[in-house]
Design a protein around this motif. Structure first.
Motif, mmCIF file in Angstrom:
data_model
loop_
_atom_site.group_PDB
_atom_site.id
_atom_site.type_symbol
_atom_site.label_atom_id
_atom_site.label_comp_id
_atom_site.label_asym_id
_atom_site.label_seq_id
_atom_site.Cartn_x
_atom_site.Cartn_y
_atom_site.Cartn_z
ATOM 1 N N TRP A 92 0.848 -1.179 0.000
ATOM 2 C CA TRP A 92 0.000 0.000 0.000
ATOM 3 C C TRP A 92 0.885 1.230 0.000
ATOM 4 O O TRP A 92 2.044 1.181 0.418
ATOM 5 C CB TRP A 92 -0.962 0.005 1.187
ATOM 6 C CG TRP A 92 -0.320 -0.223 2.520
ATOM 7 C CD1 TRP A 92 0.153 0.706 3.389
ATOM 8 C CD2 TRP A 92 -0.089 -1.489 3.142
ATOM 9 N NE1 TRP A 92 0.673 0.110 4.514
ATOM 10 C CE2 TRP A 92 0.532 -1.243 4.388
ATOM 11 C CE3 TRP A 92 -0.357 -2.810 2.780
ATOM 12 C CZ2 TRP A 92 0.893 -2.261 5.252
ATOM 13 C CZ3 TRP A 92 0.012 -3.820 3.643
ATOM 14 C CH2 TRP A 92 0.623 -3.542 4.868
ATOM 15 N N THR A 93 0.360 2.317 -0.487
ATOM 16 C CA THR A 93 1.153 3.529 -0.643
ATOM 17 C C THR A 93 0.256 4.747 -0.542
ATOM 18 O O THR A 93 -0.898 4.716 -1.002
ATOM 19 C CB THR A 93 1.891 3.508 -1.992
ATOM 20 O OG1 THR A 93 2.616 4.711 -2.162
ATOM 21 C CG2 THR A 93 0.931 3.358 -3.155
ATOM 22 N N ARG A 130 1.150 -4.468 -5.001
ATOM 23 C CA ARG A 130 2.248 -3.545 -4.699
ATOM 24 C C ARG A 130 2.166 -2.234 -5.487
ATOM 25 O O ARG A 130 3.048 -1.916 -6.276
ATOM 26 C CB ARG A 130 3.586 -4.240 -4.944
ATOM 27 C CG ARG A 130 3.769 -5.431 -4.013
ATOM 28 C CD ARG A 130 5.117 -6.080 -4.166
ATOM 29 N NE ARG A 130 5.310 -7.066 -3.091
ATOM 30 C CZ ARG A 130 6.394 -7.816 -2.957
ATOM 31 N NH1 ARG A 130 7.390 -7.694 -3.806
ATOM 32 N NH2 ARG A 130 6.497 -8.667 -1.967
ATOM 33 N N ARG A 152 2.447 1.774 -6.314
ATOM 34 C CA ARG A 152 3.262 2.933 -5.939
ATOM 35 C C ARG A 152 2.749 4.133 -6.734
ATOM 36 O O ARG A 152 2.615 4.063 -7.962
ATOM 37 C CB ARG A 152 4.742 2.711 -6.291
ATOM 38 C CG ARG A 152 5.460 1.686 -5.437
ATOM 39 C CD ARG A 152 5.977 2.305 -4.146
ATOM 40 N NE ARG A 152 6.770 1.354 -3.398
ATOM 41 C CZ ARG A 152 8.072 1.168 -3.574
ATOM 42 N NH1 ARG A 152 8.714 1.879 -4.493
ATOM 43 N NH2 ARG A 152 8.732 0.284 -2.873
ATOM 44 N N TRP A 153 2.464 5.234 -6.063
ATOM 45 C CA TRP A 153 1.984 6.426 -6.745
ATOM 46 C C TRP A 153 3.062 6.983 -7.664
ATOM 47 O O TRP A 153 4.240 7.010 -7.310
ATOM 48 C CB TRP A 153 1.566 7.498 -5.738
ATOM 49 C CG TRP A 153 0.283 7.168 -5.042
ATOM 50 C CD1 TRP A 153 0.148 6.560 -3.839
ATOM 51 C CD2 TRP A 153 -1.042 7.421 -5.511
ATOM 52 N NE1 TRP A 153 -1.175 6.407 -3.524
ATOM 53 C CE2 TRP A 153 -1.940 6.933 -4.530
ATOM 54 C CE3 TRP A 153 -1.567 8.007 -6.667
ATOM 55 C CZ2 TRP A 153 -3.309 7.008 -4.667
ATOM 56 C CZ3 TRP A 153 -2.943 8.098 -6.803
ATOM 57 C CH2 TRP A 153 -3.802 7.597 -5.818
ATOM 58 N N ALA A 161 8.627 1.631 -9.363
ATOM 59 C CA ALA A 161 8.238 2.992 -9.006
ATOM 60 C C ALA A 161 8.800 3.947 -10.047
ATOM 61 O O ALA A 161 9.778 3.629 -10.748
ATOM 62 C CB ALA A 161 8.757 3.358 -7.613
ATOM 63 N N ARG A 185 13.880 2.281 -2.208
ATOM 64 C CA ARG A 185 13.089 3.504 -2.048
ATOM 65 C C ARG A 185 13.905 4.688 -2.547
ATOM 66 O O ARG A 185 15.044 4.892 -2.103
ATOM 67 C CB ARG A 185 12.703 3.731 -0.584
ATOM 68 C CG ARG A 185 11.560 2.862 -0.097
ATOM 69 C CD ARG A 185 10.230 3.393 -0.570
ATOM 70 N NE ARG A 185 9.115 2.567 -0.118
ATOM 71 C CZ ARG A 185 7.858 2.978 -0.040
ATOM 72 N NH1 ARG A 185 7.547 4.211 -0.401
ATOM 73 N NH2 ARG A 185 6.908 2.173 0.364
ATOM 74 N N LEU A 243 12.613 3.438 4.230
ATOM 75 C CA LEU A 243 11.609 4.440 3.853
ATOM 76 C C LEU A 243 12.190 5.827 4.131
ATOM 77 O O LEU A 243 12.811 6.044 5.174
ATOM 78 C CB LEU A 243 10.327 4.229 4.673
ATOM 79 C CG LEU A 243 9.159 5.168 4.402
ATOM 80 C CD1 LEU A 243 8.568 4.912 3.021
ATOM 81 C CD2 LEU A 243 8.077 4.984 5.471
ATOM 82 N N ASP A 275 3.961 2.880 4.972
ATOM 83 C CA ASP A 275 4.273 4.171 4.373
ATOM 84 C C ASP A 275 4.182 5.228 5.455
ATOM 85 O O ASP A 275 3.762 4.946 6.591
ATOM 86 C CB ASP A 275 3.317 4.473 3.210
ATOM 87 C CG ASP A 275 3.951 5.387 2.167
ATOM 88 O OD1 ASP A 275 4.989 6.013 2.470
ATOM 89 O OD2 ASP A 275 3.409 5.482 1.050
#
Length: 744
Positions: free
Chosen positions: A471-472, A514, A516-517, A562, A610, A654, A709
């Protein structure tokens, strides 16, 4: 032969002129320490070695030390208050003088023991020795008196009576042992963390994962043993950080996994012995076979390995295209039962029988995830709907041979584990459950560790058992994209925070995980898992409109991806998911299909990457040092430098908003903060522990992905908390359960 029975007394200097404490510090192995040594007395004489020699002799004759226990404290307590069990009662061939000499060597007072090893040796070789400081002189012949004739005839009378009683017992109709049901409740400091307790084959012990009494580098959990006749459980020393444990067939040993290594340890305690590397800690199930070998899962969860319990090389016995779980032994040591996913998304499972010699498998029960063989040619299994059934089973043909009967309507399923186990003696241990796999709630966790639930419209299935949670938070922090498992399959959903709707955003038949914005805040990248073909990285609109588009493909499969903050790069992690080592981080220039190696090595894993908020740095996990640690490199010029952020193990990196703080979890499940000052040579500040993640907060080292996150203001984390932890159902124990099963 010269034997060392341990250090009797520790000194602070090599000359022995000063002790560590006023009374001295005792060091040694508890089972072989004399009482005065265990109590830390000031004066320790050579008679302590006489005691140790007696303890070794006792164990050589009986198979176990004279005083045994799960902890050092338990051993010492029994040593001070109990007498050793008679050797002759355990092994009738032990000569009486050997028993007497051994008992004298084990006297609690030093003055009551032999004065030297020479005296001990003489007593062992003298059949007339009876202890008590003297020897028994052989009697002269004398005519039997009536009293002596009566005493001589007494054993024959007892034997005749015993034979008569044996005849009655042998021909009396057999009575089945009664079925006994009860629940087990333990204190808070002995909580069952993995929600499953495993009975020993003889049914006398319960084995489970519980909290560690203290913070150690190995973790905050360890193995515990609950004796049937005691109120409290006892921790097993030397098992900090252990998961996934099972008993040996004789109930004397325990196999467990810690930090990707398979160990064994004696039930009575001792130093764990390493047996094999590359074991999967997050995949439950170890099968200890009748021939003494152990079958376990390799890291990644698709390969079964077999290793002798006495040590030796591990051999691959079966490899699958999809995830394997919960191996269990079949009689004869030629095969094991196991659960296996039918596809990459694990939308369903089958119980299979794996032939360890032919390296093949056959389906035993379809639509089931867990199975165990029961004495009497029966099979106990749990379906995908979490119902337990039992059926007649032909172990030779490895197939069900009759109709099944329902046993438990709903079996609990927590932390990726069916909460059920059964022993050879017929002891059933289980929890009832809700029937839903992976029930979780999302929570905000602040920097002190306090958690507050998020209204998601109900409990969620984030599918942690397959290593795919993800989740993101959107760049503005107002939306959450999350991979969920629903009746429609695995999809990405978007939640409007704090109280908006939860809407489905992907609709393909493949599993989507999975997310990712992307920098525009209107789209997100996600991994598409179509089945047998390699995973791809796709893009979707947050509102669910328009078609999905492919961002990147790779023949080795993409497992997370990402976009860079400047929109110029797509970064992806390839390989893994099926147990292969050699995970690498690669990149694609936006619009280009040519992969650029960023952090890649053939021998090690690099994953869980990340990108910093400014896009100039990349943090990631690597096992290049022999354990997983966090590293930082420049981006995209990753070969311009490398700095290690963690020192005692680390995973799930992160970046905090602003990029001046790097966060990660250490080997003790502690959220750790490190200040980061960018520059040609970045400055990494001191590590500061924020809080320890409780056992019910989802975090798996073997996800190779960061499963949490941070909010846009950097004050709190969004995490998944296991819903069952609010009210865990009681642990049910049914003794002699197979008696009831036969009747049914």
């Amino acid at each position: 032969m010269v034997a060392d029975f341990g250090i009797a007394l520790a000194a602070s200097r090599s000359d022995g002129s000063a002790r560590m404490t006023e009374t001295g510090l005792s060091l040694g192995t508890p089972a072989y320490m004399a009482p005065e040594q265990a109590m830390g007395e000031r004066e320790i004489s050579p008679r302590a070695d006489i005691f140790a020699l007696g303890a070794v002799l006792y164990e050589m004759l009986s198979g176990e030390p004279p005083f045994a226990g799960a902890t050092a404290q338990a051993i010492v307590a029994r040593m001070m208050t109990e007498e050793p069990r008679s050797l002759v009662m355990q092994r009738h061939s032990v000569p009486p003088n050997v028993e007497a000499a051994t008992r004298r060597a084990l006297e609690k007072l030093p003055a009551d023991r032999f004065g030297s090893a020479a005296e001990f040796r003489v007593a062992l070789n003298d059949p007339r020795f009876i202890g008590g400081g003297g020897t028994l002189i052989g009697p002269a012949y004398s005519r039997p008196t009536p009293r002596r004739r009566a005493l001589a005839a007494l054993p024959w009378g007892i034997a005749a009576a015993a034979l008569a009683l044996a005849g009655v017992v042998l021909f009396r109709p057999r009575r089945e042992p009664p079925v006994t049901r009860y629940t087990v409740t333990l204190p808070d400091n002995q909580t069952i963390l993995q929600y499953r307790a495993t009975p020993s084959p003889d049914g006398a012990l319960l084995l489970f994962v519980g909290p560690s009494p203290g913070q150690t580098s190995d973790g905050v959990h360890q193995l515990w043993l609950k004796h049937r006749d005691r109120f409290d459980a006892e921790p097993i020393t030397g098992t900090n950080g252990a998961w996934n444990a099972t008993f040996s067939p004789d109930s004397r040993w325990i196999a467990f996994i810690r930090e990707r290594r398979l160990y064994k340890v004696a039930v009575v305690g001792g130093t764990p012995v390493a047996l094999a590397d590359s074991a999967a800690p997050a995949r439950p199930g170890i099968a200890w076979l009748d021939d003494g070998s152990i079958v376990f899962m390799k890291v990644g969860g698709k390969t079964l390995m077999q290793v002798p319990s006495g040590g030796g090389a591990a051999e691959k016995v079966y490899e699958s295209a999809f995830t394997i779980e919960e191996p269990g032994p079949l009689p004869g040591s030629r095969a094991v039962l196991a659960g296996i996913c039918v596809d990459a998304a694990c939308s369903s499972s089958n119980v299979i029988a794996v032939d360890l010699r032919a390296h093949t498998a056959s389906v035993v029960v379809r639509g089931a995830r867990w199975g165990r063989y029961l004495a009497g040619s029966r099979l106990l299994y749990v379906t995908d709907a979490n119902a337990a059934f039992a059926a007649p089973f032909d172990a030779g043909k490895r197939q069900v041979s009759g109709s099944a009967v329902a046993v438990i309507d709903t079996v609990g399923y927590g932390t990726g584990t069916a909460e059920i186990a059964v022993s050879d003696a017929g002891t059933l241990v289980y929890r009832r459950g809700s029937g839903v796999n992976g029930e979780y709630e999302m929570v905000w966790v602040d920097r002190s560790g306090s958690a507050v639930p998020i209204d998601m419209g109900g409990l969620l299935r984030i599918d942690p058992g397959n290593g795919n949670p993800g989740w993101t938070l959107s760049p503005d922090g107002r939306r959450l994209a999350i991979g969920l498992l629903t009746a429609s399959g695995g999809d990405v959903w978007v939640k409007e925070l704090p109280n908006g709707p939860l809407s489905r955003a992907t609709f393909d038949s493949a599993a989507e995980i999975r997310p990712r914005w992307l920098p525009d805040g209107r789209h997100f990248a996600f991994v598409s898992v179509p089945g047998r073909t390699p995973n791809e990285l796709h893009q979707a609109s947050a509102d669910g409109t328009g078609p999905n588009t492919v961002l990147a493909r790779n023949p080795d499969g993409i497992y997370e991806g990402a976009g860079s903050p400047d929109g110029k790069w797509i970064v992806a992690r390839i390989r893994g998911g099926l147990g292969h080592q050699g995970r690498d981080i690669i990149g694609y220039h936006m619009g280009d299909t040519t992969a650029v190696p960023l952090i890649a090595s053939a021998a090690f894993d690099e994953d869980a990457f990340r990108l910093s908020p400014d896009g100039h740095w990349i943090a990631y996990e690597s096992d290049e040092s022999g354990r997983r640690e966090i590293y930082v490199r420049p981006f995209p010029n990753t070969n311009d430098g490398k700095w290690q952020a963690s020192t005692q193990g680390g995973f799930a990196p992160l970046w905090a908003p602003g990029g001046r703080e790097l966060l990660f979890v250490d080997a003790q499940r502690r959220m750790t903060s490190m200040a980061f000052a960018p520059g040609p040579t970045p400055m990494l500040g001191e590590r500061r522990v924020l809080f320890t993640l409780t056992a019910n907060l989802y975090l798996s080292e073997n996800d190779y992905y960061t499963p949490y996150d941070i909010s846009s203001d950097g004050r709190r984390f969004i995490m998944a908390r296991q819903a069952q932890a609010k009210g865990v159902p009681p642990l049910m124990v049914v003794e002699n359960w197979t008696t009831e099963l036969r009747a049914r």
